[in-house]
Write a protein that holds these residues in place. Structure first.
Motif, mmCIF file in Angstrom:
data_model
loop_
_atom_site.group_PDB
_atom_site.id
_atom_site.type_symbol
_atom_site.label_atom_id
_atom_site.label_comp_id
_atom_site.label_asym_id
_atom_site.label_seq_id
_atom_site.Cartn_x
_atom_site.Cartn_y
_atom_site.Cartn_z
ATOM 1 N N GLY A 22 0.790 -1.229 0.000
ATOM 2 C CA GLY A 22 0.000 0.000 0.000
ATOM 3 C C GLY A 22 0.821 1.276 0.000
ATOM 4 O O GLY A 22 0.397 2.297 0.538
ATOM 5 N N LYS A 23 1.985 1.248 -0.634
ATOM 6 C CA LYS A 23 2.842 2.437 -0.671
ATOM 7 C C LYS A 23 2.255 3.532 -1.582
ATOM 8 O O LYS A 23 2.591 4.691 -1.443
ATOM 9 N N GLY A 24 1.414 3.117 -2.541
ATOM 10 C CA GLY A 24 0.840 4.095 -3.460
ATOM 11 C C GLY A 24 1.685 4.353 -4.690
ATOM 12 O O GLY A 24 1.396 5.256 -5.472
ATOM 13 N N TYR A 25 2.738 3.556 -4.851
ATOM 14 C CA TYR A 25 3.586 3.696 -6.032
ATOM 15 C C TYR A 25 4.291 2.379 -6.331
ATOM 16 O O TYR A 25 4.349 1.478 -5.498
ATOM 17 N N LEU A 26 4.796 2.287 -7.554
ATOM 18 C CA LEU A 26 5.668 1.185 -7.960
ATOM 19 C C LEU A 26 7.006 1.791 -8.321
ATOM 20 O O LEU A 26 7.074 2.912 -8.847
ATOM 21 N N THR A 27 8.080 1.059 -8.065
ATOM 22 C CA THR A 27 9.397 1.582 -8.434
ATOM 23 C C THR A 27 9.635 1.417 -9.934
ATOM 24 O O THR A 27 8.972 0.606 -10.595
ATOM 25 N N LYS A 28 10.568 2.177 -10.439
ATOM 26 C CA LYS A 28 10.937 2.076 -11.861
ATOM 27 C C LYS A 28 11.383 0.650 -12.172
ATOM 28 O O LYS A 28 11.053 0.105 -13.213
ATOM 29 N N GLU A 29 12.111 0.030 -11.264
ATOM 30 C CA GLU A 29 12.587 -1.335 -11.465
ATOM 31 C C GLU A 29 11.419 -2.323 -11.505
ATOM 32 O O GLU A 29 11.402 -3.234 -12.328
ATOM 33 N N GLN A 30 10.437 -2.146 -10.610
ATOM 34 C CA GLN A 30 9.269 -3.033 -10.599
ATOM 35 C C GLN A 30 8.509 -2.946 -11.922
ATOM 36 O O GLN A 30 8.168 -3.962 -12.517
ATOM 37 N N ILE A 31 8.226 -1.734 -12.347
ATOM 38 C CA ILE A 31 7.425 -1.556 -13.560
ATOM 39 C C ILE A 31 8.192 -2.055 -14.779
ATOM 40 O O ILE A 31 7.614 -2.662 -15.682
ATOM 41 N N THR A 32 9.507 -1.845 -14.801
ATOM 42 C CA THR A 32 10.331 -2.336 -15.917
ATOM 43 C C THR A 32 10.280 -3.856 -15.975
ATOM 44 O O THR A 32 10.088 -4.435 -17.047
ATOM 45 N N MET A 33 10.429 -4.500 -14.822
ATOM 46 C CA MET A 33 10.373 -5.962 -14.787
ATOM 47 C C MET A 33 9.000 -6.467 -15.248
ATOM 48 O O MET A 33 8.904 -7.376 -16.065
ATOM 49 N N LEU A 34 7.950 -5.855 -14.736
ATOM 50 C CA LEU A 34 6.596 -6.277 -15.099
ATOM 51 C C LEU A 34 6.331 -6.120 -16.597
ATOM 52 O O LEU A 34 5.697 -6.972 -17.215
ATOM 53 N N MET A 35 6.795 -5.034 -17.172
ATOM 54 C CA MET A 35 6.502 -4.736 -18.578
ATOM 55 C C MET A 35 7.379 -5.512 -19.561
ATOM 56 O O MET A 35 7.051 -5.603 -20.736
ATOM 57 N N THR A 36 8.474 -6.067 -19.074
ATOM 58 C CA THR A 36 9.368 -6.785 -19.993
ATOM 59 C C THR A 36 9.407 -8.289 -19.759
ATOM 60 O O THR A 36 9.884 -9.023 -20.623
ATOM 61 N N GLN A 37 8.910 -8.746 -18.617
ATOM 62 C CA GLN A 37 9.042 -10.168 -18.317
ATOM 63 C C GLN A 37 7.724 -10.910 -18.168
ATOM 64 O O GLN A 37 7.682 -12.115 -18.316
ATOM 65 N N ASP A 38 6.654 -10.212 -17.843
ATOM 66 C CA ASP A 38 5.375 -10.871 -17.616
ATOM 67 C C ASP A 38 4.426 -10.617 -18.778
ATOM 68 O O ASP A 38 4.500 -9.580 -19.442
ATOM 69 N N GLY A 39 3.529 -11.554 -19.007
ATOM 70 C CA GLY A 39 2.504 -11.367 -20.038
ATOM 71 C C GLY A 39 3.095 -11.181 -21.415
ATOM 72 O O GLY A 39 4.007 -11.890 -21.821
ATOM 73 N N GLU A 40 2.595 -10.189 -22.099
ATOM 74 C CA GLU A 40 3.075 -9.849 -23.436
ATOM 75 C C GLU A 40 4.092 -8.725 -23.288
ATOM 76 O O GLU A 40 3.727 -7.571 -23.060
ATOM 77 N N PRO A 41 5.388 -9.022 -23.363
ATOM 78 C CA PRO A 41 6.398 -8.029 -23.018
ATOM 79 C C PRO A 41 6.438 -6.832 -23.973
ATOM 80 O O PRO A 41 6.212 -6.956 -25.162
ATOM 81 N N PHE A 42 6.727 -5.667 -23.394
ATOM 82 C CA PHE A 42 6.937 -4.453 -24.173
ATOM 83 C C PHE A 42 8.271 -4.551 -24.884
ATOM 84 O O PHE A 42 9.208 -5.173 -24.383
#
Length: 165
Positions: A109-129
């Motif tokens: 519940g921090k209210g934010y995601l880190t740049k590293e978290q979002i980068t990992m999510l967008m490049t490794q999970d689902g349909e990668p960017f």
């Protein structure tokens, strides 16, 4: 004497079909009512649909022109896409679902995601960017002072990319 190419008239019956045809014609560079299959996902997304790449490939199987492989003709594209839109297939996520997704990614519940978290999510999970897609998204999403993606930006970025599509 050269044989003239047969011009197929594609009837436009309503506003939805006009909108679909207008989006299609942007990518019809030869003006012959065909587009390259590689443009279909972009056209579909420009019309507000959000299919993944596998779903775009399924569409291509149904609408690719067998007489000219690698191309899609408006005569097949128009009714197929009109049906998709009418049936509300491939609708974007609602703001409520996006907020739920953000909370799942931010269990503390921090209210934010880190740049590293979002980068990992967008490049490794689902349909990668791709790297270009990631760079474009991060340019908009990352708060320059905190280097994080705040909750409000997470929602904004989703709708920004829908508007760009």
């Amino acid at each position: 004497m050269e044989q003239e190419e047969e011009i197929i008239v594609v009837p436009i019956n309503n506003d939805l079909e006009r909108r679909i045809a207008d989006a299609f014609e942007i990518f019809d560079h030869a003006g012959n009512k065909t587009v390259d299959v590689r443009e279909v996902g972009t056209i579909i997304r420009a019309l507000g649909c959000c299919p993944n790449e596998a779903e775009v490939q399924e569409m291509l199987v149904a609408i690719e022109d067998p007489a000219t492989p690698g191309n899609v003709h408006l005569i097949k594209f128009l009714p197929y896409v009109a049906q998709i839109i009418t049936e509300h297939k491939f609708q974007p996520a609602s703001p409520e679902n996006l907020l739920d997704a953000f909370h799942a990614l931010d269990p503390e519940g921090k209210g934010y995601l880190t740049k590293e978290q979002i980068t990992m999510l967008m490049t490794q999970d689902g349909e990668p960017f791709t790297q270009d897609e990631l760079d474009e998204m991060l340019e908009i999403a990352i708060d320059p002072h905190t280097q994080t993606v705040p909750q409000y930006t997470f929602l904004y970025v989703h709708f920004f990319f829908l508007a760009l599509a």
